[in-house]
Enzyme design. Structure first.
Site: not given
Ligand code: GLU
Length: 290
Positions: A13, A240-242, A244
């Site tokens: 992802t 997480s990517k969410q 940052g």
């Protein structure tokens, strides 16, 4: 190589960040500490969530950090026929069944039963289609979960219990969009690849009882489990990517490994090279998680 077989199973992802590198390093260290075999499996069954090119980037990042798989990596998207065979077997045995409920149907049924939806929690399937589809078309397939608490022991977290029937309910094996659920794919692959030791992030610990139930239903052996600490983001939630998380820098793999080892409670900050840091971390791991 002995009978130990471990794996790192990233979902593509996005690129590896500090958190996913900790999981990769932990599973690699455990395999090395046991003189075992370490595999990489790209978990790309949930196609809408996959980012094109992220798989290749993850493999590049792992290689830059000295984490090289002992066999060719595998992609779950190429193994879907295996998941269908397993699902068919469960359906034939009466252990899985088709379900016609939409999310809305489930919410309505739960409300009618006076069962509030736990905040942020999962919808516990109320069992509407357990006895049949009431003439409707199947949308998804679910595992029939028997009552009772599922106990298991984690090598780091100790004894854990989960009442899967009460806390999760009959869970999805194949989704309404035709995609196989993570729980089914992971159990089929761990079985097919002969995985003896699962080492992954602690955010996945709660999935383990669901996977144990599926292993039993499919007659597969149960691996040993170790859930590694998570890297927390600025808001105290899992990185997480969410929130940052930045990609692991290919240019400075030694720094990335030193930081990841520190999360595992291993100090290799004095090591002059990547190879030395990995070797020192492997020795330290043996002492921490025999
Ligand atoms: N693909 C899962 C993830 O990236 C990990 C699965 C596993 O290690 O069991 O969250």
């Amino acid at each position: 190589m002995n009978g130990y077989r471990g794996r790192f199973a990233p979902s593509p992802t996005g690129p590896l960040h500090a958190g996913s590198l900790v999981a990769a390093l932990a599973s690699w260290l455990d395999a090395r500490a046991h003189g075992g075999t370490w595999l990489v499996r790209i978990e790309d069954v949930d196609r809408p969530r996959c980012v094109p090119g992220a798989d290749a980037e993850i493999l590049r990042q792992l290689a830059a950090c000295g984490l090289l798989p002992d066999e060719e990596p595998t992609w779950q998207s190429q193994r879907e026929p295996l998941y269908q065979v397993a699902l068919d077997r469960l359906v034939d045995q009466g252990l899985a069944y088709p379900c016609a409920c939409s999310r809305k149907d489930i919410e309505v049924a739960l409300r009618a039963q006076g069962r509030e939806r736990p905040r942020g929690g999962e919808l516990v399937y109320p069992g509407t289609c357990r006895q049949g589809l009431h003439g409707q078309e199947p949308r998804a397939w679910r595992l029939r979960v028997a009552d009772g608490v599922v106990p298991w022991t984690d090598r780091r977290l100790g004894v854990r219990l989960q009442d899967v029937a009460q806390e999760v309910g009959d869970y999805v094996l194949k989704r309404a969009d035709g995609l196989y659920a993570y729980q089914l794919a992971v159990v089929v692959d761990d079985g097919a690849q002969g995985i003896t030791h699962v080492v992954r992030g602690e955010d996945l610990a709660d999935n383990t009882p669901r996977q144990l139930l599926l292993q039993r239903a499919l007659g597969l052996p149960q691996p040993a489990y170790l859930h590694a600490p998570l890297v927390l983001g600025p808001n105290g939630e899992k990185l997480s990517k969410q929130n940052g998380a930045e990609a692991v820098e290919l240019g400075d793999p030694l720094r990335a490994i030193v930081s990841a080892a520190a999360v595992l409670g291993i100090d290799v900050s004095g090591e002059p090279s990547l190879g030395n840091a990995l070797l020192a971390a492997t020795c330290a791991w043996v002492a921490r998680f025999p």
